[in-house]
Design a protein around this motif. Structure first.
Motif, mmCIF file in Angstrom:
data_model
loop_
_atom_site.group_PDB
_atom_site.id
_atom_site.type_symbol
_atom_site.label_atom_id
_atom_site.label_comp_id
_atom_site.label_asym_id
_atom_site.label_seq_id
_atom_site.Cartn_x
_atom_site.Cartn_y
_atom_site.Cartn_z
ATOM 1 N N PRO A 7 0.741 -1.097 0.112
ATOM 2 C CA PRO A 7 0.044 -0.015 -0.134
ATOM 3 C C PRO A 7 0.991 1.333 -0.011
ATOM 4 O O PRO A 7 1.925 1.319 0.612
ATOM 5 N N GLY A 8 0.565 2.261 -0.749
ATOM 6 C CA GLY A 8 1.065 3.572 -1.000
ATOM 7 C C GLY A 8 2.312 3.475 -1.897
ATOM 8 O O GLY A 8 2.817 4.687 -2.379
ATOM 9 N N SER A 14 -3.549 1.136 -9.826
ATOM 10 C CA SER A 14 -3.427 2.361 -8.992
ATOM 11 C C SER A 14 -2.005 2.832 -8.926
ATOM 12 O O SER A 14 -1.025 2.202 -8.449
ATOM 13 N N THR A 16 -1.419 5.649 -7.069
ATOM 14 C CA THR A 16 -0.948 5.658 -5.651
ATOM 15 C C THR A 16 -0.756 5.014 -5.053
ATOM 16 O O THR A 16 -0.391 4.915 -3.640
ATOM 17 N N GLY A 17 -1.263 3.442 -5.291
ATOM 18 C CA GLY A 17 -1.108 2.385 -4.391
ATOM 19 C C GLY A 17 -2.211 2.386 -3.254
ATOM 20 O O GLY A 17 -1.829 2.067 -2.075
ATOM 21 N N ARG A 18 -3.316 2.725 -3.585
ATOM 22 C CA ARG A 18 -4.476 2.716 -2.409
ATOM 23 C C ARG A 18 -4.454 1.338 -1.935
ATOM 24 O O ARG A 18 -4.282 0.147 -2.774
ATOM 25 N N PRO A 19 -4.661 1.227 -0.586
ATOM 26 C CA PRO A 19 -4.819 -0.050 0.247
ATOM 27 C C PRO A 19 -5.538 -0.929 -0.469
ATOM 28 O O PRO A 19 -5.163 -2.192 -0.760
ATOM 29 N N ILE A 20 -6.778 -0.661 -0.764
ATOM 30 C CA ILE A 20 -7.501 -1.807 -1.554
ATOM 31 C C ILE A 20 -7.149 -2.318 -2.933
ATOM 32 O O ILE A 20 -7.060 -3.255 -3.245
ATOM 33 N N MET A 21 -6.515 -1.349 -3.574
ATOM 34 C CA MET A 21 -5.808 -1.704 -4.990
ATOM 35 C C MET A 21 -4.522 -2.592 -4.735
ATOM 36 O O MET A 21 -4.561 -3.400 -5.340
#
Length: 111
Positions: A7-8, A14, A16-21
């Motif tokens: 994440p990140g 993504s 941005t590396g959104r946690p859900i992605m």
């Protein structure tokens, strides 16, 4: 992309590396969900896990196990058996509604 999604950090779908992605990226990898599913009842050794996963290649299994360990979802005990961490067990609980939904979906698809 090598290793487990983080994440990140940029992941599939993504930048941005959104946690859900990042979670979708990890769980969407071949055999990842199956491995987690097969560990639902407790520790499993490598060969038994390979058999439970329809004889997935040892290379792919080792890669997925390393990624799931890096992600904090499983660990390997002294007897070399793989088992879920508390985070992995939390994921199992989170997937139960999806399992229930899929069973309803399958029943309706047969009607």
């Amino acid at each position: 992309m090598a290793g487990a999604p983080v994440p990140g950090q940029p992941v599939r779908g993504s930048q941005t590396g959104r946690p859900i992605m990042a979670a979708f990226d990890l769980l969407g990898r071949r055999w990842a969900l199956r491995i987690l599913w097969e560990l639902r009842d407790g520790p499993v050794g490598f060969r038994a896990l390979q058999q439970r996963c329809d004889d997935v290649s040892p290379t792919v299994l080792n890669t997925r196990l390393a990624e799931l360990r890096d992600a904090g979802l499983l660990w390997q005990d002294e007897a070399k058996a793989h088992q879920l961490t508390s985070l992995g067990r939390d994921l199992q609980r989170a997937l139960k509604p999806l399992q229930a939904w899929s069973e309803r979906w399958a029943a309706e698809a047969q009607e």
